[in-house]
Design a protein around this motif. Structure first.
Motif, short mmCIF file in Angstrom:
data_model
loop_
_atom_site.label_atom_id
_atom_site.label_comp_id
_atom_site.label_asym_id
_atom_site.label_seq_id
_atom_site.Cartn_x
_atom_site.Cartn_y
_atom_site.Cartn_z
N GLY A 71 1.00 -0.82 0.03
CA GLY A 71 -0.10 -0.19 0.13
C GLY A 71 0.42 1.25 -0.26
N SER A 72 1.79 1.43 0.57
CA SER A 72 2.92 2.58 0.88
C SER A 72 3.38 3.18 -0.70
CB SER A 72 3.97 1.98 1.95
OG SER A 72 2.99 2.22 3.00
N TYR B 250 -4.71 7.70 7.50
CA TYR B 250 -3.62 7.64 7.20
C TYR B 250 -3.43 6.50 5.98
CZ TYR B 250 0.26 3.58 7.87
OH TYR B 250 1.58 3.05 7.93
N HIS B 251 -2.09 6.97 5.62
CA HIS B 251 -1.56 6.55 3.40
C HIS B 251 -0.31 5.77 3.53
CE1 HIS B 251 -4.90 8.74 2.73
NE2 HIS B 251 -4.51 9.96 2.88
N GLU C 172 -8.79 8.54 1.71
CA GLU C 172 -9.42 7.20 1.56
C GLU C 172 -11.10 7.28 1.38
OE1 GLU C 172 -7.29 5.35 5.69
OE2 GLU C 172 -7.24 7.02 5.69
N ASP D 175 -7.20 6.82 -2.02
CA ASP D 175 -6.14 5.79 -1.37
C ASP D 175 -7.68 4.43 -0.90
OD1 ASP D 175 -5.29 4.37 0.22
OD2 ASP D 175 -4.18 5.76 1.59
N VAL E 273 -6.77 1.57 -0.45
CA VAL E 273 -5.05 0.77 0.28
C VAL E 273 -6.17 -0.60 0.65
CG1 VAL E 273 -3.69 -0.24 1.68
CG2 VAL E 273 -3.18 1.44 -0.41
N LYS F 79 -3.93 -4.92 0.44
CA LYS F 79 -4.20 -5.77 1.24
C LYS F 79 -5.46 -6.03 0.75
CE LYS F 79 -4.58 -2.30 4.39
NZ LYS F 79 -3.46 -2.70 5.69
C1 LIG Z 1 -5.54 3.73 3.65
C2 LIG Z 1 -3.86 2.81 3.69
N1 LIG Z 1 -2.63 3.44 3.05
C3 LIG Z 1 -2.19 2.91 2.56
C4 LIG Z 1 -1.62 2.27 4.11
C5 LIG Z 1 -0.13 1.32 3.84
O1 LIG Z 1 0.03 0.40 3.08
P1 LIG Z 1 1.21 -1.11 3.67
O2 LIG Z 1 1.49 -1.25 4.77
O3 LIG Z 1 1.31 -2.39 2.51
O4 LIG Z 1 2.44 -0.22 3.30
C6 LIG Z 1 -3.00 1.30 4.94
C7 LIG Z 1 -2.01 0.85 5.94
O5 LIG Z 1 -2.55 -0.38 6.62
C8 LIG Z 1 -3.68 2.12 4.58
O6 LIG Z 1 -4.86 1.12 5.24
#
Ligand SMILES: Cc1ncc(COP(=O)(O)O)c(C=O)c1O
Length: 451
Positions: free
Chosen positions: A105-106, A138-139, A213, A247, A249, A276
């Motif tokens: 996700g990041s 959170y991203h 998000e 986002d 994710v 995810k």
């Molecule tokens: C909305 C959102 N974006 C990005 C991420 C980051 O993903 P990752 O942990 O796979 O890097 C997360 C992780 O929880 C998330 O919930």
């Protein structure tokens, strides 16, 4: 067997305690060393959408491993990545027409931010370098994604390293942000006006994108936006020629009952981050879905997205994700997400609707949360030093339930919630078990506060 006394060389999340070893899994259950079974009510962090050890996904991974494990994208494409892109954007949902495959996700968020910036260089608008995001979001934890995120506690230690290219507006968080004299429409209008004001403050022609998000996950606990919010902010972005990056994710890939959470909002993004539920935890994979508009600008401009990672389009990851998405489609699992999500909401309401310390029950599909409050009438959170969410996690785990509690729900520092994201194959009796065990855990954790 590794004995608990053996020293671990893994840098674990906590250096004070060592987690038990997971040695197996089946459906919604994980098996610990020694045989204890734990009901996985959140798929880790909303990851395991098909549960554990789904035979079709395990088989797809084996098949791909037998054929080709890795080929660098500087030289080759590969069949599973091509097929997965076709599965995701072959029908151009919402105008999204290309997929860029990364490892999580990041990485997906980082790539989306950079692609947005590059888009404006390609079309001759180099002044666009600001991004507007939201508090309580959170991203991801890499530095660009962390700078986009608005969670005060997660940002705090790294603030000196975070770029000021990002600014933050209020979250679309009705339970915490909507004023007593506002209805949904006036609340939405106020949030859109705040975004407009932020564009004006920065200079509208310097803003590259708004980042959000679609349904907020870990930092606030399954918060859908009020009706009309995304239409309103899409209009603000369009008015000023900025991109909309969603986002998904956590909230995407069926988690809320549609493949993309934005389908329920009547808008589509220009760039979308997914991860995810894309690979369901069977492999590490994320992606950016790219609109034709952005793809055309790169193709007609420099001709190359100036970015890259070693594991782009990893064949085994793509093969696993492709099979996950096929299972979701062929087994009609989105219908199940809606039906089981409704059942989960009903059960949560029965158990917690009159609970003195549960202020809100919210979410969509199989993405649900309860928010804990000290006082329901004032919505005052518990003292954060009590770490109520951690106590709930511990009490639940002791009772054979893995769920995903979080803190800072109200303002980034105060507040507690518990996020639930069971697999799409969850059964009604397992839903009952989740709610029963969570109910006991919440009561035990609150009871422990006075001891
Ligand atoms: C909305 C959102 N974006 C990005 C991420 C980051 O993903 P990752 O942990 O796979 O890097 C997360 C992780 O929880 C998330 O919930």
């Amino acid at each position: 067997m590794i004995s608990p006394a053996t020293r671990s060389r893994v840098l674990h999340r906590s250096s004070r305690s060592r987690p038990p070893l997971a040695v197996g899994g089946q459906g919604a259950w994980l098996v610990e060393q020694g045989g204890r079974e734990v009901l996985d009510a959140s798929g880790g962090a909303a990851v395991s959408c098909l549960g554990h050890q789904h035979p079709r996904i395990v088989e797809a991974i084996k098949r791909q491993a037998d054929q080709l494990c890795y080929a660098h994208t500087g030289f080759f494409s590969n069949e599973p990545a091509e097929a997965l892109a076709e599965e995701l954007v072959g029908h151009e949902p919402g105008g999204l027409s290309l997929a860029y495959f990364v490892s999580g996700g990041s990485e997906a968020v980082e790539a989306a931010l950079k692609l947005a910036r590059q888009y404006f260089l390609e079309i001759g608008q180099p002044r666009r370098s600001h991004f507007i995001a939201r508090r309580q979001s959170y991203h991801g934890n890499t530095l660009g994604a962390l700078a986009a995120g608005g969670n005060a506690a997660r940002r705090a230690p790294y603030n000196p390293l975070l770029t000021d290219a990002f600014s933050h507006v209020s979250p679309a968080f009705s339970y915490r942000e909507q004023q007593a004299d506002e209805d949904e429409a006036t609340f939405t209008a106020r949030l859109a006006a705040e975004l407009e004001a932020e564009f004006q403050r920065l200079g509208p022609d310097t803003v590259a994108a708004f980042v959000a998000e679609t349904v907020v996950g870990a930092t606030a606990g399954c918060v859908p936006a009020p009706a009309g919010y995304f239409k309103a902010i899409r209009e603000v972005c369009d008015r000023h020629g900025a991109l909309l990056i969603l986002d998904e994710v956590m909230s995407g890939m069926g988690r809320t009952g549609t493949r993309h959470a934005w389908e329920q909002e009547g808008i589509a993004p220009d760039l979308q981050a997914i991860a995810k539920g894309l690979g369901g935890g069977y492999q590490a994979i994320g992606a950016v879905l790219v609109s034709q508009r952005v793809a055309d600008a790169v193709e007609g401009g420099s001709g190359a997205f100036q970015h890259g990672h070693t594991y782009l389009c990893h064949p085994i990851a793509a093969a696993a994700a492709l099979e996950v998405q096929r299972v979701i489609r062929e087994d009609d699992l989105l219908d199940k997400v809606v039906a089981m999500g409704t059942l989960l909401e009903e059960r949560l309401t029965e158990r917690f609707g009159n609970h003195a310390h549960v202020g809100d029950i919210r979410g969509r599909g199989l993405f649900r949360a309860i928010e804990l409050v000290q006082d329901r009438s004032t919505r005052a959170p518990f003292d954060p030093s009590l770490r109520l969410h951690q106590r709930i996690k511990q009490e639940a785990f002791t009772r054979g339930l893995a769920c995903y509690p979080g803190g800072g729900t109200a303002d980034g520092q105060r507040g507690d919630h518990v996020l639930l994201a069971p697999p799409y194959i969850i059964s009604p009796s397992e839903i009952d078990m989740i709610v029963d065990r969570l109910g006991e855990a919440v009561d035990a954790a609150i009871g422990s506060l006075s001891r």
